[in-house]
Design an enzyme around this catalytic site. Sequence first.
Site, PDB file in Angstrom:
ATOM      1  N   MET A 292      43.033  24.836  39.426  1.00 28.62           N
ATOM      2  CA  MET A 292      44.129  23.981  38.956  1.00 28.62           C
ATOM      3  C   MET A 292      44.236  22.741  39.833  1.00 28.62           C
ATOM      4  O   MET A 292      45.092  22.644  40.705  1.00 28.62           O
ATOM      5  CB  MET A 292      45.444  24.767  38.954  1.00 28.62           C
ATOM      6  CG  MET A 292      45.389  26.071  38.178  1.00 28.62           C
ATOM      7  SD  MET A 292      46.974  26.954  38.162  1.00 28.62           S
ATOM      8  CE  MET A 292      47.143  27.377  39.910  1.00 28.62           C
ATOM      9  N   ASP A 293      43.386  21.773  39.592  1.00 27.82           N
ATOM     10  CA  ASP A 293      43.277  20.609  40.467  1.00 27.82           C
ATOM     11  C   ASP A 293      43.994  19.403  39.875  1.00 27.82           C
ATOM     12  O   ASP A 293      43.974  19.201  38.656  1.00 27.82           O
ATOM     13  CB  ASP A 293      41.792  20.273  40.672  1.00 27.82           C
ATOM     14  CG  ASP A 293      41.589  19.331  41.850  1.00 27.82           C
ATOM     15  OD1 ASP A 293      42.483  19.225  42.705  1.00 27.82           O
ATOM     16  OD2 ASP A 293      40.526  18.681  41.897  1.00 27.82           O
ATOM     17  N   GLY A 294      44.611  18.616  40.749  1.00 30.63           N
ATOM     18  CA  GLY A 294      45.186  17.347  40.326  1.00 30.63           C
ATOM     19  C   GLY A 294      46.695  17.279  40.351  1.00 30.63           C
ATOM     20  O   GLY A 294      47.277  16.284  39.909  1.00 30.63           O
TER      21      GLY A 294
ATOM     22  N   THR B 292      39.883  21.273  36.429  1.00 24.42           N
ATOM     23  CA  THR B 292      40.511  20.060  35.930  1.00 24.42           C
ATOM     24  C   THR B 292      40.335  18.906  36.916  1.00 24.42           C
ATOM     25  O   THR B 292      39.774  19.064  37.993  1.00 24.42           O
ATOM     26  CB  THR B 292      42.007  20.299  35.677  1.00 24.42           C
ATOM     27  OG1 THR B 292      42.625  20.742  36.899  1.00 24.42           O
ATOM     28  CG2 THR B 292      42.207  21.372  34.618  1.00 24.42           C
ATOM     29  N   SER B 293      40.802  17.738  36.512  1.00 27.43           N
ATOM     30  CA  SER B 293      40.896  16.507  37.317  1.00 27.43           C
ATOM     31  C   SER B 293      39.584  15.765  37.483  1.00 27.43           C
ATOM     32  O   SER B 293      39.485  14.860  38.298  1.00 27.43           O
ATOM     33  CB  SER B 293      41.508  16.779  38.697  1.00 27.43           C
ATOM     34  OG  SER B 293      40.555  17.276  39.613  1.00 27.43           O
TER      35      SER B 293
END
Length: 312
Positions: free
Chosen positions: A90-92, A262-263
């Site tokens: 779960m990046d960003g 993500t991101s």
Amino acid sequence: MHFSLQFSLPPVITALSPRSKSFSHQPHHHRIKKLTSHVPKSPLCSTTECALIHQCKEEEEEAFDGRVEDQTLPLGLRPEALPRHVAVIMDGNRRWARLRDLPVGSGYEAGVRSLRKIVELCCEWGIKVLSVFAFSSDNWFRPKVEVEFLMSLFERGMQEDTGIFLRENIRISVIGDLARLPEALQELIINLEEATKNNARFQLIVAVSYSGHYDVVQACQRLALKAKCGLIEPSDINESLIEQELVTKCTEFPYPDLLIRTSGEFRVSNFMLWQLAYAELFFAQSLWPDFGEAEFLKALLAFQKRQRRYGG
């Protein structure tokens, strides 16, 4: 079914931003059509109609025990081709907040809303396990106020949502070097895992104070101790024994079929290094707080189009 994994923000959030701004989010309400809504309105006698409605309600309550029927899936998804275990980096969250000139904590709060949505979709679509990388071992080096905020966020969230996990038949597992967590949080995790251990509809695995290196090292240490105690011989150690000592032994499906990051970053960042050996990888450009149903569906459709190979 409606989830409300609402993580209340403590006052420390204001210290995470160079500017003092108020920020509030309205929760996104996702409604799932009830089976009773499909009961035909016909000139049945009242007794028969009530029996039919009662039967539909019973079927709805029992539906979570297996995969959902085809008609509940978005167009294009095939239940037999869905991944059983999805892992997500779960990046960003911080970048999302900074782009909006908001406190860093607001990004984490928005990320929790995205997680809530993906958990709901997994339950609705019949995915059995979701593993999320919530806090890396490397994150301990972040500013102290940010780390304290995240620990408080984890604790408050679990306290507030235990009832939801129990009601929705969701099992919670937390993996990682939990000895580094605050004692109150450790105790809360133990109690929540114990309370939900028999829940079978869906399993949410939260990786906290975790790294793939740590996981393999702790497995080797445990096997070394067993060898020292004479329980096994060094020559007995193989892939199977190592796998039995990894922290993902908490689930029936320890190997993710699909990893989503993500991101716009294209790396696994020390997450489940052993378990991801044959996983399909999907990299999304959107920041995690913006990752929703459309992006999740795109990842699942891409997964279904791939021909999986295991070393060939």
